[in-house]
Write a protein that holds these residues in place. Structure first.
Motif, short mmCIF file in Angstrom:
data_model
loop_
_atom_site.label_atom_id
_atom_site.label_comp_id
_atom_site.label_asym_id
_atom_site.label_seq_id
_atom_site.Cartn_x
_atom_site.Cartn_y
_atom_site.Cartn_z
N ALA A 63 39.26 -15.66 -41.87
CA ALA A 63 38.26 -15.92 -42.80
C ALA A 63 37.83 -14.29 -43.64
O ALA A 63 37.73 -14.43 -44.95
CB ALA A 63 36.79 -16.35 -42.26
N LEU A 64 37.93 -13.50 -42.78
CA LEU A 64 37.63 -12.01 -43.50
C LEU A 64 38.77 -11.66 -44.46
O LEU A 64 38.84 -11.39 -45.30
CB LEU A 64 37.18 -11.05 -42.33
N TYR A 65 39.87 -12.10 -43.82
CA TYR A 65 41.14 -11.66 -44.55
C TYR A 65 41.18 -12.50 -46.03
O TYR A 65 41.62 -11.74 -46.92
CB TYR A 65 42.46 -11.99 -43.78
N ALA A 66 40.76 -13.76 -45.76
CA ALA A 66 40.95 -14.71 -47.07
C ALA A 66 39.65 -14.12 -48.25
O ALA A 66 40.07 -14.01 -49.28
CB ALA A 66 40.55 -16.23 -46.55
N ASP A 67 38.62 -13.53 -47.68
CA ASP A 67 37.52 -12.94 -48.50
C ASP A 67 38.07 -11.88 -49.01
O ASP A 67 38.02 -11.66 -50.25
CB ASP A 67 36.33 -12.76 -47.57
N ASN A 164 44.45 -34.03 -43.37
CA ASN A 164 45.42 -34.12 -42.13
C ASN A 164 45.12 -33.12 -41.08
O ASN A 164 45.17 -33.50 -40.02
CB ASN A 164 46.87 -34.18 -42.57
N PHE A 165 44.98 -31.83 -41.68
CA PHE A 165 44.91 -30.81 -40.58
C PHE A 165 43.41 -30.93 -39.61
O PHE A 165 43.62 -30.78 -38.45
CB PHE A 165 44.64 -29.42 -41.40
N ILE A 166 42.49 -31.38 -40.32
CA ILE A 166 40.98 -31.35 -39.73
C ILE A 166 40.83 -32.68 -38.77
O ILE A 166 40.13 -32.33 -38.05
CB ILE A 166 39.98 -31.37 -40.73
N THR A 167 41.83 -33.58 -38.82
CA THR A 167 41.92 -34.96 -37.97
C THR A 167 41.90 -34.40 -36.67
O THR A 167 41.77 -35.19 -35.63
CB THR A 167 42.77 -35.83 -38.35
N GLN A 168 42.79 -33.32 -36.36
CA GLN A 168 43.08 -32.99 -34.75
C GLN A 168 42.21 -32.43 -34.24
O GLN A 168 42.00 -32.20 -32.80
CB GLN A 168 43.99 -31.96 -34.95
N TYR A 169 40.75 -32.05 -35.04
CA TYR A 169 39.97 -31.52 -34.23
C TYR A 169 38.55 -32.57 -34.34
O TYR A 169 38.26 -33.08 -35.59
CB TYR A 169 39.34 -30.06 -34.97
N LYS A 170 37.83 -32.71 -33.31
CA LYS A 170 37.00 -33.61 -33.18
C LYS A 170 35.49 -33.04 -33.13
O LYS A 170 35.19 -32.19 -32.07
CB LYS A 170 36.90 -34.64 -32.14
N GLU A 175 28.15 -25.34 -38.65
CA GLU A 175 28.18 -23.89 -38.71
C GLU A 175 29.65 -23.58 -38.59
O GLU A 175 29.96 -22.34 -39.05
CB GLU A 175 27.44 -23.34 -37.31
N GLN A 176 30.51 -24.41 -37.87
CA GLN A 176 31.89 -23.79 -37.50
C GLN A 176 32.76 -24.37 -38.46
O GLN A 176 33.98 -23.79 -38.72
CB GLN A 176 32.30 -24.22 -36.11
N PHE A 177 32.44 -25.32 -39.41
CA PHE A 177 33.14 -25.77 -40.30
C PHE A 177 34.11 -24.81 -41.08
O PHE A 177 35.06 -25.03 -41.61
CB PHE A 177 32.31 -27.02 -41.36
N ILE A 178 33.34 -23.83 -41.54
CA ILE A 178 33.76 -23.06 -42.61
C ILE A 178 35.11 -22.16 -42.08
O ILE A 178 36.14 -21.94 -42.77
CB ILE A 178 32.86 -21.80 -43.08
N TYR A 179 34.97 -21.86 -40.57
CA TYR A 179 36.21 -21.20 -40.29
C TYR A 179 37.54 -22.09 -40.03
O TYR A 179 38.55 -21.79 -39.77
CB TYR A 179 36.06 -20.65 -38.63
N TYR A 180 37.33 -23.42 -39.90
CA TYR A 180 38.30 -24.26 -39.74
C TYR A 180 38.91 -24.48 -41.28
O TYR A 180 40.09 -24.65 -41.27
CB TYR A 180 37.90 -25.73 -38.95
N LEU A 181 38.21 -24.60 -42.22
CA LEU A 181 38.49 -24.51 -43.45
C LEU A 181 39.22 -23.50 -43.92
O LEU A 181 40.39 -23.59 -44.72
CB LEU A 181 37.30 -24.52 -44.37
N LYS A 182 38.94 -22.31 -43.57
CA LYS A 182 39.66 -20.92 -43.89
C LYS A 182 41.12 -21.23 -42.94
O LYS A 182 42.03 -20.53 -43.47
CB LYS A 182 38.73 -19.82 -43.35
N GLU A 183 41.01 -21.59 -41.68
CA GLU A 183 42.30 -21.68 -41.16
C GLU A 183 43.37 -22.76 -41.80
O GLU A 183 44.39 -22.31 -41.92
CB GLU A 183 42.08 -22.20 -39.67
N ALA A 184 42.72 -23.53 -42.29
CA ALA A 184 43.46 -24.67 -43.23
C ALA A 184 43.96 -23.76 -44.36
O ALA A 184 45.27 -24.13 -44.85
CB ALA A 184 42.85 -25.86 -43.54
N GLU A 185 43.20 -23.15 -45.00
CA GLU A 185 43.59 -22.40 -46.25
C GLU A 185 44.82 -21.42 -45.83
O GLU A 185 45.79 -21.36 -46.60
CB GLU A 185 42.69 -21.49 -46.72
#
Length: 206
Positions: A63-67, A164-170, A175-185
């Motif tokens: 996330a920091l790298y993306a920023d 498709n990416f986020i479906t593997q996580y339940k 609060e944590q959503f942003i980090y999974y979004l950044k991982e997908a990016e």
């Protein structure tokens, strides 16, 4: 090699544990292969919490790298569009507005970057009433921020990838959503080779 089982970097002279360094490399490799923390813990014979903490650390570093990359390239932004994400497990949009995640995805040099937008709870609607839920649903759909050159583009391609990416996580928390979004990016923007180089460089410098 030092007598206490540690080694010293020839360039920076910093001490490190070869065993710990190997473990870090193995965890990164497992993360790159999208193995879950549970799978990695079993494979490497590590405690689940150890792997989970390292995965969380990697996502925050990403996330920091993306920023940083976004700040360097704001002048190159070509397109942007707003997206309302609702988990596929939730079938009725209007009745589940409180679960919607709203983000603005921007595109520069064929790479994407997303900014979190206000959630539906931030708007002046009473989400306990069905009529108000429908009004908010309509409001969000027709008050989008967008600038697109074509209907099919990197942004819409990323959204398909993310769905498709986020479906593997339940049960990803708000609060944590942003980090999974950044991982997908991160996975969408870079090849596996580039991902490996970036992660190894980040961890070796931390």
């Amino acid at each position: 090699m030092l007598n206490d089982g540690q080694a010293k970097c020839a360039q920076c002279k910093r001490k490190f544990s070869p065993k710990k360094y190997l473990m870090e490399q193995q965890i990164i490799e497992a993360f790159l292969q999208q193995n879950s923390a549970t799978q990695t813990a079993k494979k490497l014979n590590l405690h689940f919490n150890t792997v989970k903490k390292r995965y969380d650390h990697l996502r925050k570093a990403i996330a920091l790298y993306a920023d940083e990359k976004y700040q360097e390239n704001t002048h190159l932004i070509e397109e942007y569009d707003e997206y309302l994400y609702l988990p596929k497990s939730v079938k009725v949009f209007d009745k589940n507005m409180h679960k919607v995640q709203n983000f603005l995805t921007l595109c520069y040099q064929n790479r994407v970057y997303s900014l979190m937008m206000p959630t539906p709870q931030k708007y002046d609607f009473n989400l306990t009433e069905a009529r108000e839920q429908k009004k908010l649903s309509k409001f969000l759909r027709f008050h989008k921020i967008a600038k697109l050159h074509t209907l099919q583009n990197q942004i819409t391609a990323f959204w398909d990838y993310f769905e498709n990416f986020i479906t593997q996580y339940k049960g990803v928390s708000e609060e944590q959503f942003i980090y999974y979004l950044k991982e997908a990016e991160f996975r969408f923007n870079y090849s596996e080779k580039q991902q490996r180089e970036i992660l190894f460089t980040m961890t070796s410098n931390s």
